[in-house]
Design an enzyme around this catalytic site. Structure first.
Site, short mmCIF file in Angstrom:
data_model
loop_
_atom_site.label_atom_id
_atom_site.label_comp_id
_atom_site.label_asym_id
_atom_site.label_seq_id
_atom_site.Cartn_x
_atom_site.Cartn_y
_atom_site.Cartn_z
N ARG A 79 20.91 47.61 57.46
CA ARG A 79 21.56 48.62 58.29
C ARG A 79 20.54 49.59 58.87
NH1 ARG A 79 27.16 49.61 56.85
NH2 ARG A 79 27.28 48.59 54.84
N GLY A 107 46.12 47.87 47.41
CA GLY A 107 45.06 48.26 46.48
C GLY A 107 44.52 49.63 46.87
N ARG A 110 37.28 42.76 48.37
CA ARG A 110 35.94 42.61 48.95
C ARG A 110 35.20 41.49 48.24
NH1 ARG A 110 34.13 46.57 52.23
NH2 ARG A 110 31.98 46.45 51.49
N HIS A 129 42.38 77.82 29.97
CA HIS A 129 43.72 78.03 30.50
C HIS A 129 43.64 78.98 31.70
CE1 HIS A 129 48.05 78.65 30.62
NE2 HIS A 129 47.80 79.95 30.76
P1 FAD Z 1 26.60 48.48 49.05
O1 FAD Z 1 26.94 49.91 49.05
O2 FAD Z 1 27.53 47.54 49.72
O3 FAD Z 1 25.15 48.38 49.69
C1 FAD Z 1 24.52 47.17 49.91
C2 FAD Z 1 23.57 47.35 51.05
O4 FAD Z 1 22.77 46.17 51.15
C3 FAD Z 1 24.25 47.49 52.42
O5 FAD Z 1 23.80 48.65 53.07
C4 FAD Z 1 23.82 46.24 53.19
O6 FAD Z 1 23.57 46.50 54.56
C5 FAD Z 1 22.53 45.88 52.49
N1 FAD Z 1 22.22 44.46 52.57
C6 FAD Z 1 23.03 43.40 52.35
N2 FAD Z 1 22.35 42.24 52.47
C7 FAD Z 1 21.08 42.59 52.76
C8 FAD Z 1 19.90 41.85 52.99
N3 FAD Z 1 19.89 40.51 52.92
N4 FAD Z 1 18.76 42.53 53.28
C9 FAD Z 1 18.74 43.89 53.36
N5 FAD Z 1 19.84 44.64 53.15
C10 FAD Z 1 20.98 43.99 52.83
N6 FAD Z 1 33.61 53.31 45.34
C11 FAD Z 1 33.74 54.41 44.58
O7 FAD Z 1 33.23 54.44 43.45
N7 FAD Z 1 34.42 55.51 45.03
C12 FAD Z 1 35.00 55.54 46.24
O8 FAD Z 1 35.60 56.54 46.61
C13 FAD Z 1 34.90 54.40 47.06
N8 FAD Z 1 35.47 54.38 48.28
C14 FAD Z 1 35.33 53.29 49.07
C15 FAD Z 1 35.96 53.28 50.31
C16 FAD Z 1 35.86 52.18 51.14
C17 FAD Z 1 36.53 52.20 52.48
C18 FAD Z 1 35.09 51.06 50.72
C19 FAD Z 1 34.93 49.86 51.62
C20 FAD Z 1 34.47 51.03 49.48
C21 FAD Z 1 34.60 52.15 48.64
N9 FAD Z 1 34.02 52.19 47.37
C22 FAD Z 1 34.17 53.28 46.57
C23 FAD Z 1 33.24 51.06 46.85
C24 FAD Z 1 31.73 51.34 47.00
O9 FAD Z 1 31.45 51.58 48.36
C25 FAD Z 1 30.93 50.18 46.48
O10 FAD Z 1 31.31 49.86 45.17
C26 FAD Z 1 29.44 50.52 46.49
O11 FAD Z 1 29.01 50.85 47.78
C27 FAD Z 1 28.63 49.35 45.98
O12 FAD Z 1 27.29 49.68 45.99
P2 FAD Z 1 26.16 48.56 46.14
O13 FAD Z 1 24.87 49.29 46.14
O14 FAD Z 1 26.38 47.48 45.17
O15 FAD Z 1 26.40 47.91 47.59
P1 NAI Z 2 41.83 45.85 45.91
O1 NAI Z 2 41.39 44.69 45.09
O2 NAI Z 2 41.85 47.20 45.35
O3 NAI Z 2 43.31 45.58 46.44
C1 NAI Z 2 43.64 44.46 47.19
C2 NAI Z 2 45.13 44.27 47.13
O4 NAI Z 2 45.49 43.28 48.06
C3 NAI Z 2 45.62 43.80 45.77
O5 NAI Z 2 46.70 44.59 45.39
C4 NAI Z 2 46.01 42.36 46.01
O6 NAI Z 2 47.05 41.92 45.18
C5 NAI Z 2 46.44 42.41 47.46
N1 NAI Z 2 46.37 41.14 48.17
C6 NAI Z 2 45.44 40.16 48.03
N2 NAI Z 2 45.71 39.16 48.90
C7 NAI Z 2 46.81 39.53 49.60
C8 NAI Z 2 47.57 38.94 50.65
N3 NAI Z 2 47.22 37.77 51.15
N4 NAI Z 2 48.64 39.60 51.13
C9 NAI Z 2 49.00 40.82 50.62
N5 NAI Z 2 48.31 41.43 49.63
C10 NAI Z 2 47.23 40.79 49.13
O7 NAI Z 2 40.94 45.76 47.24
P2 NAI Z 2 40.69 46.80 48.41
O8 NAI Z 2 41.76 47.81 48.46
O9 NAI Z 2 40.42 45.97 49.60
O10 NAI Z 2 39.35 47.50 47.95
C11 NAI Z 2 38.17 46.72 47.70
C12 NAI Z 2 37.33 47.35 46.64
O11 NAI Z 2 36.74 48.53 47.11
C13 NAI Z 2 38.14 47.72 45.41
O12 NAI Z 2 37.94 46.71 44.45
C14 NAI Z 2 37.58 49.00 44.94
O13 NAI Z 2 36.83 48.79 43.78
C15 NAI Z 2 36.66 49.48 46.06
N6 NAI Z 2 37.16 50.77 46.53
C16 NAI Z 2 37.16 51.82 45.66
C17 NAI Z 2 37.66 53.04 46.02
C18 NAI Z 2 37.69 54.13 45.04
O14 NAI Z 2 37.03 54.02 44.02
N7 NAI Z 2 38.42 55.21 45.29
C19 NAI Z 2 38.18 53.29 47.37
C20 NAI Z 2 38.17 52.11 48.20
C21 NAI Z 2 37.65 50.92 47.78
#
Ligand code: FAD
Ligand code: NAI
Length: 465
Positions: free
Chosen positions: A37, A182, A273, A444
């Site tokens: 990125r 989810g 994911r 409290h």
């Molecule tokens: P990532 O954060 O995915 O980072 C991996 C990086 O590797 C990326 O920047 C990518 O570009 C890079 N990369 C991939 N392949 C290569 C390559 N071949 N060469 C070089 N670079 C590469 N988790 C929480 O705990 N709290 C939350 O509130 C939360 N909210 C979320 C909301 C959303 C919308 C989403 C999608 C996820 C959320 N998550 C949340 C999940 C969290 O983002 C991930 O669990 C976390 O980012 C994982 O960290 P990571 O370092 O494993 O990977």
């Molecule tokens: P998720 O695994 O939380 O939820 C996916 C949902 O989709 C499940 O309830 C599943 O039963 C349902 N599903 C699967 N296939 C389906 C289908 N064909 N039709 C209808 N429903 C279906 O995955 P989500 O919400 O995409 O998040 C991905 C990951 O990102 C999570 O595992 C979470 O760990 C991380 N995340 C964490 C956050 C946080 O910590 N606050 C915020 C956002 C993401």
């Protein structure tokens, strides 16, 4: 001359990778971190945790002003939505934090290698024309959205989007359908509902939030329904057609049966994911993934290939930023010859809706499978602070081992459940019993008193119910 260019090369600068790189450098190892990125911080900072919380926070204010919560406290306002400005503050939050990681890399002398990396051999990694060698390579490539066959995501049109598109919608959709009940679906569904969209969540299973405690899933469903989100549980989406700015989804009962259609101005695909391993050249080093596409590791985060370790979303376990960060610290410590510790049994998870939903440890269902348990529950309605703040929804539930009283799991639905759960995680890390929590003085009036009262309820003696 040194045998390798670096002691450690981390691939991916998300919360797993950037933390691993900083800790490795702090421990005196010559470290580089490759990121494909344009900015550091990975999914979490760029398109995940941070921008979603920026939109959740801002939309919460909007709803408090519009929906009457502020009026209840004597603050009468008629809010006007400036969505452009709301997006600006989201972009600012992301920019500030990704730049912050850049600063930390400079401060700790981590070399940022720009570009997507792939293995040439276990100690050699290539980015475009450049090749770098390292004694230890840490794969921290994270995850990306799981596609749904028959539903094509196109974030540029804002009709069928994934979470990245759903963070950036240029206008509030009239009707939004979320596929997947989810974490992402409920958080981002809540954002757009608060801003005025009619939101329907289509969930394959018969209940939302898989993996969470059964009571919590039921109560959360009730609360979201009360807030105006509609649910189609036990339903699977079989296809989607897009005409102009409208999508038509075809769906049928998960168990089979007659199909129906649902129209939407915006469809969010959030069905989970998948780990990022494509293009990494794992085949060049003979590293295979498991049947879920994850890289398997041992407790030192070593893969089956010597010199290659992996952490974060790309390995088994919950896909959470704090889990990735802790693994980042631990892997660097193992590489430096120390003992890296991550207790995978005590990883809190939080859904940042209002109220927040949080848990750590075992669900009641899982705990029961392992033996006799006791459960203490305390409603937020009976907590003085929650009541005063007009936040009556939710409860705290503590599950303990019946014989030893040791806490096995804690679940909360409360406005600040994400903050409250940290106490439960510390208690569990120290092997606390419910009695230990019950005899700990809690300030409290705080929401955390509900944790103390739930602990008292394990032995049947809460004060305020
Ligand atoms: P990532 O954060 O995915 O980072 C991996 C990086 O590797 C990326 O920047 C990518 O570009 C890079 N990369 C991939 N392949 C290569 C390559 N071949 N060469 C070089 N670079 C590469 N988790 C929480 O705990 N709290 C939350 O509130 C939360 N909210 C979320 C909301 C959303 C919308 C989403 C999608 C996820 C959320 N998550 C949340 C999940 C969290 O983002 C991930 O669990 C976390 O980012 C994982 O960290 P990571 O370092 O494993 O990977
Ligand atoms: P998720 O695994 O939380 O939820 C996916 C949902 O989709 C499940 O309830 C599943 O039963 C349902 N599903 C699967 N296939 C389906 C289908 N064909 N039709 C209808 N429903 C279906 O995955 P989500 O919400 O995409 O998040 C991905 C990951 O990102 C999570 O595992 C979470 O760990 C991380 N995340 C964490 C956050 C946080 O910590 N606050 C915020 C956002 C993401």
């Amino acid at each position: 001359m040194a045998e390798y260019d670096y002691d450690v090369l981390v691939i991916g600068a998300g919360p797993g990778g950037y933390v691993a790189a900083i800790r490795a450098a702090q421990l005196g190892l010559k470290t580089a971190c490759a990121e494909g990125r344009e900015t550091l911080g990975g999914t979490c900072l760029n398109v995940g945790c941070i921008p979603s919380k920026a939109m959740l926070h801002a939309s919460e204010y909007f709803e408090a002003a519009k929906g009457g919560a502020m009026a209840k406290m004597g603050i009468e306002v008629t809010p006007k939505l400036n969505l452009g400005k709301m997006h600006e503050q989201r972009i600012d939050a992301v920019g500030g934090l990704t730049k912050g990681v850049e600063f930390l890399f400079k401060k700790n002398k981590v070399d940022w290698k720009k570009g997507y990396a792939s293995f040439v051999d276990a100690h050699t990694v290539k980015f475009g024309e450049e090749t770098v060698t390292a004694k230890e390579v840490v794969v921290a490539t994270g995850s990306s959205v799981t596609p749904l066959p028959g539903v094509e995501i196109d974030n540029s049109k804002f009709v069928v989007v994934d979470s990245t598109g759903a963070l950036e919608l240029p206008s509030v959709p009239k009707k939004m359908v979320v596929i997947g009940g989810g974490v992402i679906g409920l958080e981002l569904g809540s954002v757009w509902r608060r801003l005025g969209a009619e939101v329907t969540v289509v969930e394959f299973l018969d209940q939302i939030l898989p993996g969470m405690d059964g009571d919590v899933r039921k109560e959360a469903n009730k609360i979201f329904k009360k807030q105006g989100i509609e649910f189609k549980l036990g339903t699977k989406v079989t296809g989607c057609t897009v005409k102009g700015k409208k999508a038509t989804l075809t769906m049928e009962p998960a168990a089979g049966g007659a199909s129906e259609t649902l129209e939407a101005d915006c469809v969010l695909v959030s069905i989970g994911r998948k780990p990022n391993t494509e293009g990494l050249g794992l085949e060049n080093i003979g590293l295979e993934t498991n049947n879920r596409g994850q890289i398997e590791v041992d407790h030192e985060f070593r893969t089956s290939v010597a010199g290659v370790r992996a952490i974060g979303d790309v390995i088994p376990g919950p896909m959470l930023a704090h889990k990735a960060e802790d693994e980042g610290i631990a892997v660097a410590e193992w590489i430096a010859g120390q003992t890296g510790i991550v207790n995978h049994d005590v990883i809190p998870s939080v859904v940042y809706t209002l109220p927040e939903i949080a848990g750590v440890g075992l669900t009641e269902e899982h705990a029961k499978e392992d033996g006799e348990i006791k459960v203490g529950k305390f409603p937020m309605m009976a907590n003085s602070r929650a009541k005063t703040n007009h936040e009556p929804d939710g409860f705290v539930k503590i599950i303990t081992d019946a014989a030893t009283d040791r806490v096995l799991g804690v679940w909360c639905i409360a406005s600040v459940a994400g903050t409250m759960i940290a106490e439960a995680a510390v208690a569990m890390e120290f092997g606390a019993t419910s009695e230990d929590i019950a005899y700990t003085c809690h300030a409290h009036p705080t929401h955390s008193e509900a944790i103390k009262e739930a602990a008292m309820a394990v032995t049947g003696k809460p004060i305020h119910v």
